[in-house]
Design a protein around this motif. Structure first.
Motif, PDB file in Angstrom:
ATOM      1  N   HIS A   1       0.618  -1.066   0.220  1.00  0.00           N
ATOM      2  CA  HIS A   1       0.008   0.090  -0.060  1.00  0.00           C
ATOM      3  C   HIS A   1       0.847   1.478  -0.150  1.00  0.00           C
ATOM      4  CE1 HIS A   1      -1.996   3.017   2.256  1.00  0.00           C
ATOM      5  NE2 HIS A   1      -3.039   3.038   1.682  1.00  0.00           N
ATOM      6  N   ARG A   2       1.908   1.335   0.972  1.00  0.00           N
ATOM      7  CA  ARG A   2       2.828   2.399   1.132  1.00  0.00           C
ATOM      8  C   ARG A   2       3.510   2.711  -0.300  1.00  0.00           C
ATOM      9  NH1 ARG A   2       6.412   3.808   6.245  1.00  0.00           N
ATOM     10  NH2 ARG A   2       6.313   6.011   5.806  1.00  0.00           N
ATOM     11  N   ALA A   3       4.182   1.693  -0.856  1.00  0.00           N
ATOM     12  CA  ALA A   3       5.010   1.545  -2.124  1.00  0.00           C
ATOM     13  C   ALA A   3       4.083   2.403  -3.132  1.00  0.00           C
ATOM     14  CB  ALA A   3       5.399   0.426  -2.328  1.00  0.00           C
ATOM     15  N   VAL A   4       2.831   1.924  -3.227  1.00  0.00           N
ATOM     16  CA  VAL A   4       2.033   2.342  -4.400  1.00  0.00           C
ATOM     17  C   VAL A   4       1.570   3.937  -4.072  1.00  0.00           C
ATOM     18  CG1 VAL A   4      -0.313   2.243  -5.760  1.00  0.00           C
ATOM     19  CG2 VAL A   4       1.088   0.077  -5.027  1.00  0.00           C
ATOM     20  N   ARG A   5       1.252   4.065  -3.044  1.00  0.00           N
ATOM     21  CA  ARG A   5       0.935   5.503  -2.583  1.00  0.00           C
ATOM     22  C   ARG A   5       1.922   6.496  -2.709  1.00  0.00           C
ATOM     23  NH1 ARG A   5      -0.761   5.944   3.232  1.00  0.00           N
ATOM     24  NH2 ARG A   5       0.968   6.131   3.538  1.00  0.00           N
ATOM     25  N   GLU A   6       3.151   5.974  -2.224  1.00  0.00           N
ATOM     26  CA  GLU A   6       4.374   7.169  -2.410  1.00  0.00           C
ATOM     27  C   GLU A   6       5.301   6.833  -3.681  1.00  0.00           C
ATOM     28  OE1 GLU A   6       6.329   6.370   1.170  1.00  0.00           O
ATOM     29  OE2 GLU A   6       4.699   7.112   2.570  1.00  0.00           O
ATOM     30  N   HIS A   7       5.069   5.771  -4.291  1.00  0.00           N
ATOM     31  CA  HIS A   7       6.173   5.562  -5.401  1.00  0.00           C
ATOM     32  C   HIS A   7       5.324   4.802  -6.509  1.00  0.00           C
ATOM     33  CE1 HIS A   7      10.012   5.690  -7.421  1.00  0.00           C
ATOM     34  NE2 HIS A   7       9.855   4.213  -7.383  1.00  0.00           N
ATOM     35  N   ALA A   8       5.431   3.461  -6.587  1.00  0.00           N
ATOM     36  CA  ALA A   8       4.780   2.812  -7.644  1.00  0.00           C
ATOM     37  C   ALA A   8       4.688   1.291  -7.266  1.00  0.00           C
ATOM     38  CB  ALA A   8       5.064   3.084  -9.207  1.00  0.00           C
ATOM     39  N   GLY A   9       3.779   0.712  -7.977  1.00  0.00           N
ATOM     40  CA  GLY A   9       3.825  -0.865  -7.851  1.00  0.00           C
ATOM     41  C   GLY A   9       3.521  -1.569  -9.134  1.00  0.00           C
ATOM     42  N   VAL A  10       3.560  -2.714  -9.090  1.00  0.00           N
ATOM     43  CA  VAL A  10       3.113  -3.332 -10.254  1.00  0.00           C
ATOM     44  C   VAL A  10       2.090  -4.564  -9.619  1.00  0.00           C
ATOM     45  CG1 VAL A  10       3.851  -5.181 -12.157  1.00  0.00           C
ATOM     46  CG2 VAL A  10       5.081  -3.216 -11.657  1.00  0.00           C
ATOM     47  N   PHE A  11       1.060  -4.827 -10.470  1.00  0.00           N
ATOM     48  CA  PHE A  11       0.035  -5.828 -10.051  1.00  0.00           C
ATOM     49  C   PHE A  11      -0.187  -6.476 -11.201  1.00  0.00           C
ATOM     50  CE2 PHE A  11      -0.482  -2.153  -7.516  1.00  0.00           C
ATOM     51  CZ  PHE A  11      -0.868  -2.581  -6.376  1.00  0.00           C
ATOM     52  N   ASP A  12      -0.312  -8.092 -11.030  1.00  0.00           N
ATOM     53  CA  ASP A  12      -0.772  -8.901 -12.117  1.00  0.00           C
ATOM     54  C   ASP A  12      -2.205  -9.105 -12.116  1.00  0.00           C
ATOM     55  OD1 ASP A  12      -1.030 -11.241 -13.870  1.00  0.00           O
ATOM     56  OD2 ASP A  12       0.528 -12.398 -12.919  1.00  0.00           O
ATOM     57  N   GLU A  13      -2.573  -8.415 -13.299  1.00  0.00           N
ATOM     58  CA  GLU A  13      -4.226  -8.521 -13.383  1.00  0.00           C
ATOM     59  C   GLU A  13      -4.383  -9.618 -14.793  1.00  0.00           C
ATOM     60  OE1 GLU A  13      -5.015  -4.644 -14.393  1.00  0.00           O
ATOM     61  OE2 GLU A  13      -6.033  -4.323 -12.354  1.00  0.00           O
ATOM     62  N   THR A  14      -3.567 -10.580 -15.078  1.00  0.00           N
ATOM     63  CA  THR A  14      -3.685 -11.481 -15.961  1.00  0.00           C
ATOM     64  C   THR A  14      -5.129 -12.032 -16.055  1.00  0.00           C
ATOM     65  OG1 THR A  14      -1.401 -11.407 -16.348  1.00  0.00           O
ATOM     66  CG2 THR A  14      -2.624 -13.533 -17.441  1.00  0.00           C
ATOM     67  N   SER A  15      -5.440 -12.418 -14.806  1.00  0.00           N
ATOM     68  CA  SER A  15      -6.657 -13.192 -14.560  1.00  0.00           C
ATOM     69  C   SER A  15      -7.926 -12.472 -14.952  1.00  0.00           C
ATOM     70  CB  SER A  15      -6.923 -13.928 -13.133  1.00  0.00           C
ATOM     71  OG  SER A  15      -7.200 -12.716 -12.290  1.00  0.00           O
ATOM     72  N   PHE A  16      -8.053 -11.193 -15.046  1.00  0.00           N
ATOM     73  CA  PHE A  16      -8.939 -10.287 -15.548  1.00  0.00           C
ATOM     74  C   PHE A  16      -9.766 -10.996 -16.724  1.00  0.00           C
ATOM     75  CE2 PHE A  16      -9.007  -6.053 -13.260  1.00  0.00           C
ATOM     76  CZ  PHE A  16      -9.025  -6.397 -11.980  1.00  0.00           C
ATOM     77  N   ALA A  17     -10.850 -11.219 -16.854  1.00  0.00           N
ATOM     78  CA  ALA A  17     -11.429 -11.821 -18.128  1.00  0.00           C
ATOM     79  C   ALA A  17     -11.548 -10.554 -19.266  1.00  0.00           C
ATOM     80  CB  ALA A  17     -13.155 -12.169 -17.745  1.00  0.00           C
ATOM     81  N   LYS A  18     -11.180 -11.029 -20.490  1.00  0.00           N
ATOM     82  CA  LYS A  18     -10.992 -10.189 -21.382  1.00  0.00           C
ATOM     83  C   LYS A  18     -11.996 -10.622 -22.851  1.00  0.00           C
ATOM     84  CE  LYS A  18      -6.433  -9.963 -19.849  1.00  0.00           C
ATOM     85  NZ  LYS A  18      -6.780 -11.242 -19.145  1.00  0.00           N
ATOM     86  N   ILE A  19     -12.760  -9.714 -23.320  1.00  0.00           N
ATOM     87  CA  ILE A  19     -13.735 -10.456 -24.464  1.00  0.00           C
ATOM     88  C   ILE A  19     -13.890  -9.032 -25.476  1.00  0.00           C
ATOM     89  CG2 ILE A  19     -16.367 -10.810 -24.868  1.00  0.00           C
ATOM     90  CD1 ILE A  19     -16.553 -10.996 -21.799  1.00  0.00           C
ATOM     91  N   GLU A  20     -13.569  -9.737 -26.579  1.00  0.00           N
ATOM     92  CA  GLU A  20     -13.410  -9.162 -27.816  1.00  0.00           C
ATOM     93  C   GLU A  20     -14.684  -8.878 -28.486  1.00  0.00           C
ATOM     94  OE1 GLU A  20      -9.698  -8.755 -30.439  1.00  0.00           O
ATOM     95  OE2 GLU A  20     -11.127  -9.756 -31.574  1.00  0.00           O
ATOM     96  N   ILE A  21     -15.068  -7.997 -28.773  1.00  0.00           N
ATOM     97  CA  ILE A  21     -16.316  -7.888 -29.722  1.00  0.00           C
ATOM     98  C   ILE A  21     -15.928  -7.197 -31.070  1.00  0.00           C
ATOM     99  CG2 ILE A  21     -18.622  -6.807 -29.972  1.00  0.00           C
ATOM    100  CD1 ILE A  21     -18.738  -6.895 -26.748  1.00  0.00           C
ATOM    101  N   ALA A  22     -16.134  -7.804 -32.045  1.00  0.00           N
ATOM    102  CA  ALA A  22     -15.787  -7.289 -33.562  1.00  0.00           C
ATOM    103  C   ALA A  22     -16.903  -7.529 -34.412  1.00  0.00           C
ATOM    104  CB  ALA A  22     -14.444  -7.787 -33.775  1.00  0.00           C
ATOM    105  N   GLY A  23     -16.668  -6.988 -35.713  1.00  0.00           N
ATOM    106  CA  GLY A  23     -17.757  -7.265 -36.633  1.00  0.00           C
ATOM    107  C   GLY A  23     -18.424  -6.082 -37.091  1.00  0.00           C
ATOM    108  N   PRO A  24     -19.188  -6.198 -38.222  1.00  0.00           N
ATOM    109  CA  PRO A  24     -19.827  -4.998 -38.904  1.00  0.00           C
ATOM    110  C   PRO A  24     -20.835  -4.266 -38.041  1.00  0.00           C
ATOM    111  CG  PRO A  24     -19.821  -7.067 -40.288  1.00  0.00           C
ATOM    112  CD  PRO A  24     -19.364  -7.276 -38.980  1.00  0.00           C
TER     113      PRO A  24
END
Length: 167
Positions: A1-24
């Motif tokens: 928490h402190r690192a992100v509030r004062e500097h920066a942090g990296v979070f792995d969000e790979t598990s977030f679901a991703k959906i592509e919608i494409a077409g005419p």
């Protein structure tokens, strides 16, 4: 928490679901099913919901306009199956000419957030990262080191940051 509030942090969000919608019919379909105005130019990102007939929330997502006929929807890990099924039902009900695909496994995602996020990312990319060049919320195709990425200027921590998607 402190690192992100004062500097920066990296979070792995790979598990977030991703959906592509494409077409005419992708733009019209997305404008119909999402409550927010997602029919903005490519490069735009919209935080929005999808509502059911009763006005209840079916989905709580970000929608990135990838092209005139393509959108990327990012939703919570546990909601991927529900949201994919709900979108496909809406497409069948409306007869929209769209392809709705689960692309979760195609993209890793890392959140880089905190007040120092820009200074950490800048030496690794050719993208201009100023607020004027890369406003919140928007996305840009670029590279981080030599990796092609989709950098999305959004944050869940209340600080400067990006979601960085890579194959």
């Amino acid at each position: 928490h402190r690192a992100v509030r004062e500097h920066a942090g990296v979070f792995d969000e790979t598990s977030f679901a991703k959906i592509e919608i494409a077409g005419p019919d992708a733009a019209g379909f997305c404008e119909r099913v999402f409550a927010g105005h997602v029919g903005r130019p490519p490069g735009a990102v919209v935080y929005t919901q999808a509502l059911n007939e009763r006005g209840g929330i079916e989905m709580d997502v970000t929608v990135s306009r990838l092209a005139a006929d393509a959108f990327l929807v990012v939703t919570g890990t546990a909601f991927g199956s529900h949201d994919l099924g709900w979108l496909r039902r809406q497409a069948r009900l409306t007869g929209a000419d769209v392809r709705i695909a689960d692309v979760t496994s195609a993209w890793a995602c890392f959140g880089l957030w905190g007040p120092a996020a820009r200074s950490l990312l800048a030496p690794l990319t050719q993208a201009a990262l100023s607020d004027a060049d890369f406003p919140y919320p928007s996305w840009r195709a670029t590279t981080v080191a030599d990796v092609p990425v989709l950098a999305v200027r959004v944050t869940y921590v209340g600080e400067l940051g990006w979601e960085i998607y890579c194959p």
